[in-house]
Write a protein that holds these residues in place. Structure first.
Motif, PDB file in Angstrom:
ATOM      1  N   ALA B 162       0.841  -1.204   0.000  1.00 39.78           N
ATOM      2  CA  ALA B 162       0.000   0.000   0.000  1.00 39.78           C
ATOM      3  C   ALA B 162       0.873   1.250   0.000  1.00 39.78           C
ATOM      4  O   ALA B 162       0.579   2.245  -0.668  1.00 39.78           O
ATOM      5  CB  ALA B 162      -0.919  -0.002   1.218  1.00 39.78           C
ATOM      6  N   ARG B 163       1.962   1.188   0.734  1.00 36.38           N
ATOM      7  CA  ARG B 163       2.897   2.313   0.753  1.00 36.38           C
ATOM      8  C   ARG B 163       3.495   2.514  -0.648  1.00 36.38           C
ATOM      9  O   ARG B 163       3.546   3.638  -1.156  1.00 36.38           O
ATOM     10  CB  ARG B 163       4.006   2.025   1.775  1.00 36.38           C
ATOM     11  N   THR B 166       1.007   4.085  -3.075  1.00 37.34           N
ATOM     12  CA  THR B 166       0.843   5.524  -2.830  1.00 37.34           C
ATOM     13  C   THR B 166       2.078   6.284  -3.299  1.00 37.34           C
ATOM     14  O   THR B 166       1.976   7.371  -3.891  1.00 37.34           O
ATOM     15  CB  THR B 166       0.570   5.757  -1.332  1.00 37.34           C
ATOM     16  N   HIS B 179      -8.231   7.266  -0.670  1.00 40.18           N
ATOM     17  CA  HIS B 179      -8.144   5.803  -0.510  1.00 40.18           C
ATOM     18  C   HIS B 179      -9.556   5.240  -0.312  1.00 40.18           C
ATOM     19  O   HIS B 179     -10.261   5.629   0.619  1.00 40.18           O
ATOM     20  CB  HIS B 179      -7.253   5.466   0.689  1.00 40.18           C
ATOM     21  N   THR B 181     -11.611   1.570   0.041  1.00 40.35           N
ATOM     22  CA  THR B 181     -11.225   0.190   0.332  1.00 40.35           C
ATOM     23  C   THR B 181     -12.399  -0.635   0.847  1.00 40.35           C
ATOM     24  O   THR B 181     -13.547  -0.195   0.803  1.00 40.35           O
ATOM     25  CB  THR B 181     -10.020   0.190   1.310  1.00 40.35           C
ATOM     26  N   ARG B 192      -3.667  -1.747   4.744  1.00 42.62           N
ATOM     27  CA  ARG B 192      -3.495  -0.957   3.516  1.00 42.62           C
ATOM     28  C   ARG B 192      -3.688   0.526   3.812  1.00 42.62           C
ATOM     29  O   ARG B 192      -2.984   1.375   3.267  1.00 42.62           O
ATOM     30  CB  ARG B 192      -4.447  -1.476   2.423  1.00 42.62           C
ATOM     31  N   GLU B 193      -4.641   0.842   4.682  1.00 41.45           N
ATOM     32  CA  GLU B 193      -4.795   2.244   5.080  1.00 41.45           C
ATOM     33  C   GLU B 193      -3.496   2.727   5.745  1.00 41.45           C
ATOM     34  O   GLU B 193      -3.028   3.843   5.496  1.00 41.45           O
ATOM     35  CB  GLU B 193      -5.967   2.423   6.050  1.00 41.45           C
ATOM     36  N   TRP B 196      -0.847   3.529   3.159  1.00 41.24           N
ATOM     37  CA  TRP B 196      -1.233   4.767   2.452  1.00 41.24           C
ATOM     38  C   TRP B 196      -0.912   5.989   3.312  1.00 41.24           C
ATOM     39  O   TRP B 196      -0.262   6.929   2.855  1.00 41.24           O
ATOM     40  CB  TRP B 196      -2.725   4.673   2.143  1.00 41.24           C
ATOM     41  N   ARG B 197      -1.283   5.932   4.591  1.00 44.53           N
ATOM     42  CA  ARG B 197      -1.030   7.057   5.499  1.00 44.53           C
ATOM     43  C   ARG B 197       0.474   7.293   5.670  1.00 44.53           C
ATOM     44  O   ARG B 197       0.929   8.441   5.717  1.00 44.53           O
ATOM     45  CB  ARG B 197      -1.625   6.791   6.886  1.00 44.53           C
ATOM     46  N   ALA B 207      -4.019  13.407   4.053  1.00 42.70           N
ATOM     47  CA  ALA B 207      -5.031  12.761   3.215  1.00 42.70           C
ATOM     48  C   ALA B 207      -6.117  13.774   2.881  1.00 42.70           C
ATOM     49  O   ALA B 207      -6.503  14.558   3.739  1.00 42.70           O
ATOM     50  CB  ALA B 207      -5.617  11.566   3.957  1.00 42.70           C
ATOM     51  N   ALA B 211      -9.865   7.512   4.959  1.00 46.23           N
ATOM     52  CA  ALA B 211     -10.037   6.318   4.126  1.00 46.23           C
ATOM     53  C   ALA B 211     -11.522   5.978   4.064  1.00 46.23           C
ATOM     54  O   ALA B 211     -12.225   6.061   5.070  1.00 46.23           O
ATOM     55  CB  ALA B 211      -9.250   5.153   4.715  1.00 46.23           C
ATOM     56  N   PHE B 242      -5.962   5.555  -4.522  1.00 47.83           N
ATOM     57  CA  PHE B 242      -5.418   4.219  -4.290  1.00 47.83           C
ATOM     58  C   PHE B 242      -6.589   3.363  -3.815  1.00 47.83           C
ATOM     59  O   PHE B 242      -7.186   3.650  -2.774  1.00 47.83           O
ATOM     60  CB  PHE B 242      -4.297   4.279  -3.251  1.00 47.83           C
TER      61      PHE B 242
END
Lengths: 339, 339
Positions: B162-163, B166, B179, B181, B192-193, B196-197, B207, B211, B242
């Motif tokens: 996920a990183r 992003t 995001h 999901t 995954r969150e 992303w964060r 963000a 999410a 994402f």
């Protein structure tokens, strides 16, 4: 330690305890689990091996497939497993992945594990795995596969389902019904064309164009939407399409929508397979043919157990009943009437 | 009848004949099949049971899963089978279909078949099948599953992938990365969150919105396209999304396209899973994260064989390396530069 102790511990009758332990008869899963947990807790354990020695059975069957992707084998396997579980039989699946050495080794391994029988599956009805000579004595049924002479096979009813799909389009008043399908070297594609032609002929109609063979893909449906909906004069364009699978149907609907053609108003669509992740997500959701794959697995398993039990089972190929699943791509009865 | 006769009949060396018969070592499939066919034709057959008795091994392992749908288990099973086949080990798969009685019976059956080890798989990393007490002595590894304390597990790297997803969107100049999901009760969705964060924080960005949890479906992506792309002022709308899986990504792209929003020009998209039937059919085709499920199965199988061979394998959870698959939904390098 006897079955009576198990029955007492689980607070059920001896008959129920016996059925739970032996995996025979129907009962609530909770009951079966409770009896088995009681049996474990008091140290009783059914000796399946001993049971097998007495009955000369291992209470396991093998499912050998070369459908690596699993689109067809998985529902067949699920139906088979459910039916076998109800009868205390376990199912082992092994995939041969189109690898001849793995195929040979898999059949050998199934034999070494003393399975009572084999279900041999494929992903198309015109190809089949060949049992090596050494395992030919194991009772075998074929599913979604070519069926050797004298063997017992279970396949979808491609001709019948295609005819029913076309009859549905006729029943809502469509008369220019095209057919877009997969590669011509698939027998299933040719059978579906046959069913489509038979329904049209019975209605006294001719096909607006020959069946359009291609790939089993969205891209094929998309491309044919561009071709069928932009080249001919509007009154020569199809007012319905029977698609050979759900992916083709989805691609056609997406392509038609992009061109501003209304589905189902201008063109009604029936797909084939009822693959829910495609059929339910299409806009509008797809009316499609369900080939009864769960029941196909179940029927094959029950016939296999009959053979294992020494019952006479007629050789030959059976065709599984299908059903049409009505969603939105042919309209409701009302919108169909206006088409 | 000895292995020398087989080697002579197949016109290979004794060493090659032995490796072909025993399924050890690498060789062309054609060679292996030729040797085995030669062995069959002259009446020689390797006695795997006898080999197992000498080596106290059955050269089979079990794969037990409750992933009835098969989206995740099948690639894992394919990778596992390939790796095991190269080492002369057969894989039997059994699905427990979320049925406790079937689960118990399946583990018992695996034990009765004397498998050398078990791979226990699930369809989510925060749930797991529980081995009944009676089979706890079988060497076991876990895949795509919760991993009990002290056990050996193999899972995808949800946070890392996920990183990376992003970071890819950041690398093409996007700064308002949303995001969308699946359900929050899935650990994978929360991981995954987290990835992303972490990528946003490292870039010094916040963000554009929390999410957006929902279902793993196209419908969720479609609905969120309507919400994110029509309500806020244009300069507040995301310039990238994402998505937690490929189905959500496809629904978002279809919804955005219907609204006249350009993909990737206005909004760039990265999916998750690399499920080809979705990722390749999306318009434009989807850039997405591949979790390496084939290799996950392979790695788990090789570790299991190490345990069976008595080698020391460190307990704990391993995370499989991922890769990004570049298609069209983030543009080429050139269009990315213009974003």
């Amino acid at each position: 330690m006897t079955i009576r102790d198990v029955a007492a511990a689980a607070e059920v009758s001896v008959a129920t305890a016996s059925r739970a332990i032996n995996g025979t008869g129907r009962m609530a899963d909770e009951t079966r689990v409770r009896v088995r947990e009681a049996a474990l807790s008091i140290g009783y354990r059914p000796n399946m091996m001993a049971r097998g020695l007495v009955q000369k059975r291992s209470f396991t069957i093998g499912l050998v497939t070369n459908d690596t992707y699993g689109r067809f084998t998985l529902p067949v396997a699920a139906g088979l497993s459910q039916a076998m579980h109800d009868r205390g039989v376990s199912v082992f699946l092994a995939s041969t992945q189109d690898n001849p050495a793995l195929e040979l080794r898999t059949f050998e391994a199934m034999e070494e594990k003393c399975v009572d029988g084999l279900v041999v599956a494929n992903r198309r009805v015109d190809r089949g795995l060949t049992l090596p000579e050494t395992v030919k004595s194991i009772p075998t049924v074929y599913v979604m596969s070519a069926c050797p002479d004298g063997a017992i096979g279970f396949n979808p009813d491609d001709v019948g389902a295609a005819r029913a799909a076309t009859e549905h389009l006729l029943s809502i008043g469509r008369t220019r019904i095209a057919h877009i399908t997969g590669p011509k070297d698939f027998a299933a594609a040719r059978y579906r064309e046959e069913g489509w032609r038979a329904a049209l002929a019975e209605a006294g109609l001719s096909a607006p164009a020959p069946a359009i063979y291609g790939t089993w893909s969205e891209a094929h449906g998309w491309d044919m939407a561009q071709q069928l909906l932009t080249t001919a004069a509007p009154d020569k364009r199809p007012d319905a399409v029977f698609c050979g699978n759900d992916q083709i149907a989805r691609g056609f609907i997406d392509g038609a929508t992009r061109l501003g053609v209304g589905i189902p108003g201008d063109v009604a669509i029936v797909g084939f397979d009822n693959w829910e992740i495609f059929a339910a997500a299409t806009r509008p959701p797809l009316t499609t043919m369900d080939m009864g794959l769960l029941d196909l697995g179940r029927s094959a398993g029950l016939s296999l157990l009959d053979i294992v039990d020494g019952k006479r089972v007629e050789p030959g190929l059976r065709h599984q009943p299908y059903r049409i699943v009505i969603r939105g791509s042919c309209g409701t009865a009302k919108t169909a009437g206006t088409a």
